[in-house]
Design an enzyme around this catalytic site. Structure first.
Site, PDB file in Angstrom:
ATOM      1  N   ILE A   1       0.842  -1.194   0.000  1.00  0.00           N
ATOM      2  CA  ILE A   1       0.000   0.000   0.000  1.00  0.00           C
ATOM      3  C   ILE A   1       0.877   1.244   0.000  1.00  0.00           C
ATOM      4  O   ILE A   1       2.014   1.209   0.465  1.00  0.00           O
ATOM      5  CB  ILE A   1      -0.948  -0.018   1.224  1.00  0.00           C
ATOM      6  CG1 ILE A   1      -1.915   1.187   1.209  1.00  0.00           C
ATOM      7  CG2 ILE A   1      -0.186  -0.083   2.532  1.00  0.00           C
ATOM      8  CD1 ILE A   1      -2.992   1.136   2.288  1.00  0.00           C
ATOM      9  N   CYS A   2       0.345   2.321  -0.561  1.00  0.00           N
ATOM     10  CA  CYS A   2       0.931   3.660  -0.466  1.00  0.00           C
ATOM     11  C   CYS A   2       2.256   3.761  -1.236  1.00  0.00           C
ATOM     12  O   CYS A   2       2.271   3.642  -2.453  1.00  0.00           O
ATOM     13  CB  CYS A   2       1.078   4.055   0.991  1.00  0.00           C
ATOM     14  SG  CYS A   2       1.177   5.829   1.275  1.00  0.00           S
ATOM     15  N   ALA A   3       3.373   3.972  -0.576  1.00  0.00           N
ATOM     16  CA  ALA A   3       4.656   4.122  -1.268  1.00  0.00           C
ATOM     17  C   ALA A   3       5.239   2.788  -1.713  1.00  0.00           C
ATOM     18  O   ALA A   3       6.045   2.744  -2.653  1.00  0.00           O
ATOM     19  CB  ALA A   3       5.655   4.829  -0.356  1.00  0.00           C
TER      20      ALA A   3
END
Length: 462
Positions: A381-383
């Protein structure tokens, strides 16, 4: 399988070299839009305004350092205890920290290590008993039945909260805490308030006007219902302390749901059944700079579903300094021990400093590649999709999403608009504001939709 070494004693953490525990903010990258922050909102209208704000002015950490003539930061106490809901505590501490508040996480017990709900362990900043002479602008009480009972029985905390409330200062409580703690202490008498739906009937015993709503604000008190409303709750506290504009600034980069209380959605390609032998075994790696809300959603939600979740540190110590430095997680094992185990799923939280550590850790990258080659599920998730999976070829031929300002790093950006994307044995998601959806989608793939929906309702997510 290697034996799991016992966790170090509390004194070892306190005496640990601070340099080993520190993680860079990577502020320059954030100013360019490379932030790993995420947010939630106190209402759908705030979500829309925050999204609009984020489009106009892409910011990751909206509050800059104050000059010498500017007022001091608001002081916030987040009280925790054994059995506290870790996500409710972490979300409040994280989001208030993003707004510029000076947050202290203090435990009602005698030690600094908190044995929170669902097997989560973290280190608090201080003990409540040592803060009785301190003044705070806001005191926040997270829930959890056991945690709330322990907070209720803490006499120094009761004394602090009563004195605080008598002065007309702000109090916030979520989940079980409004009914079990504040109502019991008489602090909510004559106030409108809410709590976890299962406990709403108990509010009236304390002379409270019970309201079945996700977040309730009445004068200097803000109450909320549970983990699924925690971001809304935290943003309501920010708005009370700093105003609507700051709440919108904090909310923007979190990419919270446009509409609260609805079912999560999954964009799925190349549908396959995720197969496990027996109880699913899940590895959640963590590093200095990992996003606490993303990591804790994975740990908390998957353990609620009865998955065997192992939290592994990729650093050289078990204690992890999370992205906003407010809840320092203590891992179950070191990565070297996890590498000797077999997992049905490996899934990584984001946070740019944490993702950069993941991508440079050969052992973890090797485990991920082995996982993908064997057809077993993996996710991020995310970065982490952009900074871990993409550079190591783990998104090749796959649809994926990531933190929106990092989407340009993905070779295939065609699915980046979606909040949760599944492609065969891969699952990715966008930001802390999508973290609960991400975890619930994993539960659905591992255990089925019925179980995922039941947990979503338990969390007051839908």
């Amino acid at each position: 399988m290697a034996a799991v070494a016992p966790a170090p004693e509390e004194e070892d953490y306190v005496a640990a070299d601070a340099a080993k525990l520190a993680a860079p903010h990577v502020e320059d990258d954030e100013r360019q839009g490379g932030c790993c922050c995420c947010c939630g909102t106190a209402s759908s209208s705030l979500a829309r305004r925050a999204t609009s704000w984020c489009r106009r002015k892409l910011v990751s950490r909206p509050v800059v350092c104050r000059g010498p003539t500017e007022p001091a930061a608001k002081r916030v106490l987040v009280a925790v205890a054994a059995g506290t809901e870790p996500l409710e505590a972490a979300t409040a501490a994280d989001i208030l920290d993003r707004a510029g508040a000076r947050v202290t996480v203090a435990t009602a017990s005698s030690g600094l290590i908190v044995e929170a709900g669902h097997g989560v362990r973290f280190a608090a900043d201080a003990r409540v008993a040592g803060l009785e002479a301190e003044e705070f602008d806001l005191i926040v009480l997270p829930g959890g039945m056991a945690g709330s009972a322990n907070l209720r029985d803490c006499k120094p905390l009761e004394k602090m909260v009563r004195k605080h409330a008598e002065k007309g200062r702000m109090c916030g409580a979520i989940g079980a805490a409004p009914a079990v703690v504040l109502a019991r202490w008489g602090v909510l008498q004559g106030f409108k308030a809410t709590c976890h739906p299962a406990l709403l009937g108990r509010l009236g015993d304390g002379g409270v006007i019970a309201v079945d709503d996700r977040v309730v604000k009445d004068r200097n008190v803000v109450t909320s219902q549970g983990i699924g409303t925690a971001i809304e709750f935290a943003l309501a506290l920010v708005e009370q302390l700093y105003g609507q504009r700051t709440a919108e600034e904090v909310a923007g980069p979190l990419y919270m749901r446009p509409k609260q209380g609805v079912k999560y959605s999954i964009q799925e390609y190349n549908q396959v059944q995720w197969k496990c032998t027996g109880t699913p075994r899940v590895l959640v790696p963590v590093a200095n700079g990992s996003e606490e809300m993303e990591a804790l959603n994975l740990i908390d939600v998957l353990r609620r579903a009865s998955a065997r979740v192992t939290v592994a540190s990729v650093e050289d110590v078990p204690r992890i300094v999370t992205r906003h430095y407010k809840l320092n997680l203590i891992a179950d094992v070191m990565l070297e021990q996890a590498a000797e185990m077999e997992f049905d799923l490996i899934v990584m939280p984001g946070g740019l400093p944490g993702a950069l550590k993941f991508t440079s850790t050969d052992k973890l990258v090797g485990m991920l590649k082995k996982q993908a080659e064997s057809g077993r599920p993996y996710g991020a998730i995310c970065a982490s999709p952009a900074y871990v999976l993409e550079p190591h070829g783990l998104l090749k031929g796959k649809k994926a999403t990531s933190f929106p300002p990092m989407a340009h790093l993905l070779t295939d950006q065609s699915a980046c608009e979606y909040r949760v994307v599944v492609d065969g044995n891969l699952m990715t998601s966008r930001a802390p504001g999508t973290a609960t959806e991400f975890a619930l989608a994993i539960v659905e793939k591992l255990f089925g939709e019925e179980k995922a929906v039941a947990i979503a309702k338990e969390l007051v997510f839908m």
